[in-house]
Design a protein around this motif. Sequence first.
Motif, mmCIF file in Angstrom:
data_model
loop_
_atom_site.group_PDB
_atom_site.id
_atom_site.type_symbol
_atom_site.label_atom_id
_atom_site.label_comp_id
_atom_site.label_asym_id
_atom_site.label_seq_id
_atom_site.Cartn_x
_atom_site.Cartn_y
_atom_site.Cartn_z
ATOM 1 N N MET A 199 16.718 36.342 5.457
ATOM 2 C CA MET A 199 15.784 37.134 6.238
ATOM 3 C C MET A 199 14.924 37.938 5.269
ATOM 4 O O MET A 199 15.309 38.145 4.109
ATOM 5 N N HIS A 243 15.100 43.978 4.932
ATOM 6 C CA HIS A 243 15.407 44.572 6.238
ATOM 7 C C HIS A 243 15.628 46.073 6.125
ATOM 8 O O HIS A 243 16.343 46.542 5.242
ATOM 9 N N HIS A 246 12.356 44.577 10.728
ATOM 10 C CA HIS A 246 11.280 43.865 10.032
ATOM 11 C C HIS A 246 9.905 44.237 10.569
ATOM 12 O O HIS A 246 8.929 43.535 10.299
ATOM 13 N N LEU A 271 6.399 42.745 9.116
ATOM 14 C CA LEU A 271 5.424 42.031 9.937
ATOM 15 C C LEU A 271 4.060 42.704 9.892
ATOM 16 O O LEU A 271 3.026 42.029 9.847
ATOM 17 N N ALA A 296 5.117 33.278 11.236
ATOM 18 C CA ALA A 296 6.326 32.663 10.689
ATOM 19 C C ALA A 296 6.048 31.994 9.345
ATOM 20 O O ALA A 296 6.784 32.190 8.366
ATOM 21 N N LEU A 315 5.249 34.573 6.638
ATOM 22 C CA LEU A 315 6.478 35.191 6.134
ATOM 23 C C LEU A 315 7.196 34.266 5.161
ATOM 24 O O LEU A 315 7.704 34.701 4.120
ATOM 25 N N LEU A 364 14.643 37.005 12.012
ATOM 26 C CA LEU A 364 13.577 37.996 12.110
ATOM 27 C C LEU A 364 13.976 39.046 13.146
ATOM 28 O O LEU A 364 14.251 38.715 14.301
ATOM 29 N N ASP A 365 14.014 40.294 12.708
ATOM 30 C CA ASP A 365 14.417 41.412 13.569
ATOM 31 C C ASP A 365 13.193 42.289 13.834
ATOM 32 O O ASP A 365 12.888 43.193 13.047
ATOM 33 N N ALA A 366 12.501 42.037 14.941
ATOM 34 C CA ALA A 366 11.285 42.787 15.273
ATOM 35 C C ALA A 366 11.436 43.527 16.600
ATOM 36 O O ALA A 366 10.447 43.777 17.283
ATOM 37 N N VAL A 393 14.015 31.947 13.011
ATOM 38 C CA VAL A 393 12.757 31.230 12.778
ATOM 39 C C VAL A 393 13.069 29.937 12.035
ATOM 40 O O VAL A 393 13.726 29.950 10.989
#
Length: 211
Positions: A48, A51, A57, A61, A78, A81, A94-96, A105
């Motif tokens: 990832m 973080h 994230h 982003l 994606a 990244l 992905l932690d959004a 992803v």
Amino acid sequence: MADLVNLNFPPFALLLYPIFAAATLVFLVKGYQERSKAVFLRKQGYAMPPHHPIFGHVFVLARVMSKLPKDAHPHYLADQLRQTYPEMGPIFFLDAWPFITLTLVVASPATLAQITTEHVLPKFPAIKDFLFPLANGKDIVSMDGQEWKYWRTLFNPGFSTSHLMTLVPNIVQEALVYCDLLQNHAAKQDVFQMKTLTDNLAMDIIGKIVL
């Protein structure tokens, strides 16, 4: 002596405080749960981007999006990244949250074939939530399991190679019109929106095939 301020609030305003407090508590608990999942996965060695324990994230982003045109489609994120952090490889988390739940992803064609073709996996919940007001869950994109298999079988003849080949002349005809329009714009050297022309091409092809 200063006059005391009158703090008599209307009754409906007093009701807002416990509602606001409850909503804030739910938000904080949900945020903690989502961030904890990502922190756990990161400690387990799953790929990832960098973080943050509080913001996840979101800032990552934001930095990537700032380098893209303002009207760029989110689907570019994606791959951007992946290019920004090549050490992650083509599969990463992905932690959004709160914008979207923790997401895996996948940018690997071989893996995509496994999760979309070789194995029928449950659909992403966000897709179901988005389409539910339109179809109440009765659409082939949202369906799962045997229900999806039944309706997909009914559509199979329409996606057979022999049938698709009969549609090629109509597709080519519309594509030639599209090419002519692009050539006209190139000759005039003007600025135009590709999206409008491409949307019209898609609608023309779909309309001719379906109707």
